[in-house]
Design a protein around this motif. Structure first.
Motif, short mmCIF file in Angstrom:
data_model
loop_
_atom_site.label_atom_id
_atom_site.label_comp_id
_atom_site.label_asym_id
_atom_site.label_seq_id
_atom_site.Cartn_x
_atom_site.Cartn_y
_atom_site.Cartn_z
N ARG A 76 -4.10 8.62 -3.93
CA ARG A 76 -2.79 7.99 -4.00
C ARG A 76 -1.88 8.69 -3.00
N TYR A 130 -5.91 4.31 -6.07
CA TYR A 130 -6.98 3.42 -5.63
C TYR A 130 -8.31 4.17 -5.70
N THR A 131 -9.33 3.48 -6.18
CA THR A 131 -10.67 4.06 -6.29
C THR A 131 -11.53 3.56 -5.14
N GLU A 132 -12.26 4.48 -4.50
CA GLU A 132 -13.08 4.15 -3.34
C GLU A 132 -14.55 4.45 -3.60
N ASP A 135 -1.14 -1.61 1.25
CA ASP A 135 -1.41 -1.05 -0.07
C ASP A 135 -0.16 -0.36 -0.61
N THR A 137 0.40 4.34 -6.08
CA THR A 137 -0.63 3.67 -6.87
C THR A 137 -1.99 4.29 -6.59
N ARG A 163 -10.93 8.88 -5.81
CA ARG A 163 -9.71 8.07 -5.92
C ARG A 163 -8.57 8.87 -5.30
N ARG A 213 -7.31 2.28 3.57
CA ARG A 213 -6.03 1.81 3.04
C ARG A 213 -5.03 1.82 4.19
N TRP A 271 -6.21 6.98 4.95
CA TRP A 271 -5.13 6.12 4.48
C TRP A 271 -4.21 5.95 5.68
#
Length: 218
Positions: free
Chosen positions: A92, A169-171, A163, A167, A90, A159, A134
């Motif tokens: 951010r 985010y789980t991948e 997005d 926050t 995950r 991402r 990202w």
């Protein structure tokens, strides 16, 4: 500065797998929640991205802060993708890098990215890598060749600007399937994983956070 990413690719070509045995169903690589950076090595290319384990609302995570810098953390590990093909993590980011052309050398910067690398041994030209990034402007789901390394290193935007910053985010990525799709061949092993938050080409700033990184059976 454009040489840093070339140096990064050269370094990735030299990675060798040296790892202990792992559970058949789960292989932990980045156990940041335990406060540990054991087995991770730092490599600087231009200035130093600051990596440190911090407490984030009661859970330890890895924080990366880049100010016109390009350095990463690398872990050498042979991973059997036929046993544990799924890469889990995950992440951010706290800011975007703006409207940059990430498919050009001048825009090859990312607030957050994770590499998986398979080495080619003496046939170094067969070394291949996927960068899960990202992105700032590239649409989610789009792959493209790295601006410095060409077709041997593929970028994949997981991402992007759609997005929310700040926050988590789980991948989950099936690395075995991703290698097959991007390189059109069966690649059964990964030899290294790398984390990098870099802003040297765009001379900007980025702050990112990474949770635990591990491979699993499903």
């Amino acid at each position: 500065m454009t040489c840093g990413h070339r140096h990064l690719y050269v370094m990735l070509l030299m990675l060798l797998g040296k790892s202990p045995c792992a559970d058949d169903n789960l292989l932990m690589l980045g156990d940041f929640s335990s406060g540990s950076l054991t087995h991770w090595q730092s490599r600087e290319f231009k200035n130093q991205t600051q990596y440190q384990v911090i407490d984030d609302d009661g859970t330890n995570v890895l924080k990366a802060e880049s100010v016109n810098s390009a350095s990463g953390l690398f872990r050498e590990q042979r991973i059997d993708l036929q046993k544990t093909p799924i890469l889990n993590w995950r992440w951010r980011v706290d800011n975007a890098l703006g409207k940059i052309n990430e498919q050009s050398r001048s825009g090859d910067d990312y607030a957050a990215r994770i590499y998986v690398v398979t080495r080619g041994g003496l046939a170094f030209w067969r070394t291949k890598a996927i960068n899960y990034v990202w992105a700032s402007t590239t649409p989610k789901g789009k792959p493209w060749p790295n601006a410095f390394a060409g077709d041997n290193v593929m970028m994949m935007a997981l991402r992007s600007s759609d997005d929310k910053i700040g926050t988590w985010y789980t991948e989950k990525r099936n690395v075995l399937a991703d290698f097959k799709q991007q390189f059109h061949e069966d690649i059964p092993y990964v030899d290294a994983v790398a984390i990098m938050t870099d802003t040297d080409n765009t001379q900007s700033k980025a702050t990112a956070y990474y949770g635990d990184i591990y491979f699993s059976k499903n």
